[in-house]
Design a protein around this motif. Structure first.
Motif, mmCIF file in Angstrom:
data_model
loop_
_atom_site.group_PDB
_atom_site.id
_atom_site.type_symbol
_atom_site.label_atom_id
_atom_site.label_comp_id
_atom_site.label_asym_id
_atom_site.label_seq_id
_atom_site.Cartn_x
_atom_site.Cartn_y
_atom_site.Cartn_z
ATOM 1 N N GLN A 222 0.814 -1.217 0.000
ATOM 2 C CA GLN A 222 0.000 0.000 0.000
ATOM 3 C C GLN A 222 0.844 1.262 0.000
ATOM 4 O O GLN A 222 0.491 2.261 -0.619
ATOM 5 N N THR A 223 2.012 1.242 0.699
ATOM 6 C CA THR A 223 2.713 2.505 0.955
ATOM 7 C C THR A 223 4.194 2.520 0.594
ATOM 8 O O THR A 223 4.783 3.608 0.559
ATOM 9 N N ALA A 224 4.840 1.384 0.366
ATOM 10 C CA ALA A 224 6.293 1.373 0.283
ATOM 11 C C ALA A 224 6.855 1.300 -1.131
ATOM 12 O O ALA A 224 8.058 1.194 -1.302
ATOM 13 N N PHE A 225 5.989 1.342 -2.137
ATOM 14 C CA PHE A 225 6.477 1.171 -3.497
ATOM 15 C C PHE A 225 6.772 2.521 -4.135
ATOM 16 O O PHE A 225 6.158 2.933 -5.121
ATOM 17 N N ASN A 226 7.735 3.242 -3.572
ATOM 18 C CA ASN A 226 7.974 4.619 -3.980
ATOM 19 C C ASN A 226 8.610 4.732 -5.358
ATOM 20 O O ASN A 226 8.367 5.705 -6.073
ATOM 21 N N GLY A 227 9.451 3.776 -5.748
ATOM 22 C CA GLY A 227 10.190 3.886 -7.000
ATOM 23 C C GLY A 227 9.284 4.044 -8.203
ATOM 24 O O GLY A 227 9.491 4.928 -9.041
ATOM 25 N N MET A 228 8.245 3.209 -8.288
ATOM 26 C CA MET A 228 7.378 3.276 -9.465
ATOM 27 C C MET A 228 6.589 4.579 -9.496
ATOM 28 O O MET A 228 6.335 5.129 -10.565
ATOM 29 N N VAL A 229 6.211 5.084 -8.317
ATOM 30 C CA VAL A 229 5.456 6.342 -8.263
ATOM 31 C C VAL A 229 6.325 7.500 -8.709
ATOM 32 O O VAL A 229 5.883 8.383 -9.465
ATOM 33 N N GLU A 230 7.581 7.508 -8.279
ATOM 34 C CA GLU A 230 8.490 8.584 -8.670
ATOM 35 C C GLU A 230 8.755 8.560 -10.170
ATOM 36 O O GLU A 230 8.860 9.615 -10.814
ATOM 37 N N ILE A 231 8.856 7.371 -10.749
ATOM 38 C CA ILE A 231 9.001 7.265 -12.199
ATOM 39 C C ILE A 231 7.762 7.830 -12.882
ATOM 40 O O ILE A 231 7.845 8.630 -13.824
ATOM 41 N N ALA A 232 6.577 7.429 -12.423
ATOM 42 C CA ALA A 232 5.326 7.887 -13.026
ATOM 43 C C ALA A 232 5.199 9.396 -12.946
ATOM 44 O O ALA A 232 4.769 10.052 -13.906
ATOM 45 N N LEU A 233 5.567 9.977 -11.827
ATOM 46 C CA LEU A 233 5.438 11.422 -11.657
ATOM 47 C C LEU A 233 6.391 12.188 -12.547
ATOM 48 O O LEU A 233 6.108 13.334 -12.937
ATOM 49 N N GLU A 234 7.524 11.593 -12.895
ATOM 50 C CA GLU A 234 8.429 12.252 -13.840
ATOM 51 C C GLU A 234 7.771 12.418 -15.205
ATOM 52 O O GLU A 234 8.128 13.331 -15.969
ATOM 53 N N LEU A 235 6.797 11.579 -15.523
ATOM 54 C CA LEU A 235 6.102 11.680 -16.806
ATOM 55 C C LEU A 235 5.131 12.855 -16.836
ATOM 56 O O LEU A 235 4.742 13.308 -17.914
ATOM 57 N N VAL A 236 4.750 13.334 -15.663
ATOM 58 C CA VAL A 236 3.832 14.465 -15.592
ATOM 59 C C VAL A 236 4.499 15.723 -16.127
ATOM 60 O O VAL A 236 3.874 16.550 -16.756
ATOM 61 N N ARG A 237 5.784 15.845 -15.889
ATOM 62 C CA ARG A 237 6.501 17.051 -16.282
ATOM 63 C C ARG A 237 6.877 17.038 -17.747
ATOM 64 O O ARG A 237 7.194 18.062 -18.306
#
Length: 237
Positions: A222-237
């Protein structure tokens, strides 16, 4: 293009961004919004499928849970695309690794999504349709993963309708064909995106390994999978 509400999404006037992250778990959507986004506003709570819009480094982005399985994600993404004008849909979730050399917390970028589901038959193709991700998003995600030093695997995943399979060997043919991991949603997402001419990608964290039987805990999923989220957020920019 936008509408006021649908049967499953009621934004109550809050904008839904053109780019959206789509975890299956609505609590993961809440965690992502609270951890990574600024100026967060909740846009959905229908059936507790929580959705939020905020900004990431000044760029608008939304995040919303989709539930489990192809029918659920396909319903929500159809409405997001056709009624709310979403153009970039990035699934972030967990997967079960199928190949040797993969480890817990590795990230899988889904180039394509094979499936045992009949979902794509509705599109009337007389053959086998191969649901693929957006190369634009895939290429950007691979670059972002390299920049973040995230260990990744790129290739084909299996979107399966079956979690508890009566056939213990059901995944063996998929493994022999090089399928990296199994999850339950991407084929529906990719097919919906292809039919509508928008972009979609699946980014997954390995939560368990179906060969070694290593696994993470429910809280970590639920909370510890930070790597994939950070990759996804880089696509926002």
């Amino acid at each position: 293009m936008s509408t006021s509400s649908t049967a499953h999404i009621d934004p109550k006037g809050v904008e839904i961004a053109e780019t959206i992250l789509l975890p299956g778990d609505p609590l993961r959507a809440k965690f992502i919004a609270e951890t990574y986004l600024d100026d967060v506003r909740q846009f959905n709570e229908v059936r507790n499928m929580l959705g939020f819009t905020g900004t990431y480094r000044g760029a608008p982005v939304s995040v919303m849970g989709t539930g489990m399985g192809i029918p659920s994600i396909s319903l929500y993404t159809y409405e997001l695309i056709h009624f709310f004008g979403v153009k970039n849909l990035i699934r972030v979730g967990s997967c079960g690794a199928l190949q040797e050399g993969m480890e817990l917390y590795d990230v899988v970028l889904a180039q394509g999504a094979s499936t045992d589901s009949a979902y794509v038959q509705q599109f009337g193709v007389r053959g086998t349709f191969a649901p693929l991700s957006s190369f634009r998003l895939l290429e950007a995600a691979a670059r972002a993963a390299d920049a973040l030093g995230q260990r990744t695997h790129v290739g084909n995943v299996l979107s399966s309708d079956v979690f508890y399979n009566a056939d213990a060997a059901a995944l063996d043919p998929w493994r022999r064909l090089g399928i990296l991991a199994v999850e339950m949603e991407s084929a529906g997402l990719f097919a919906n995106a292809a039919a509508a001419g928008v972009d979609a990608l699946g980014i997954f964290t390995v939560s368990d390994h179906l060969l070694t039987h290593a696994q993470t805990t429910p809280l970590e999923r639920q909370t510890a999978f930070n790597g994939m989220v950070e990759i996804a957020l880089e696509l926002v920019r």
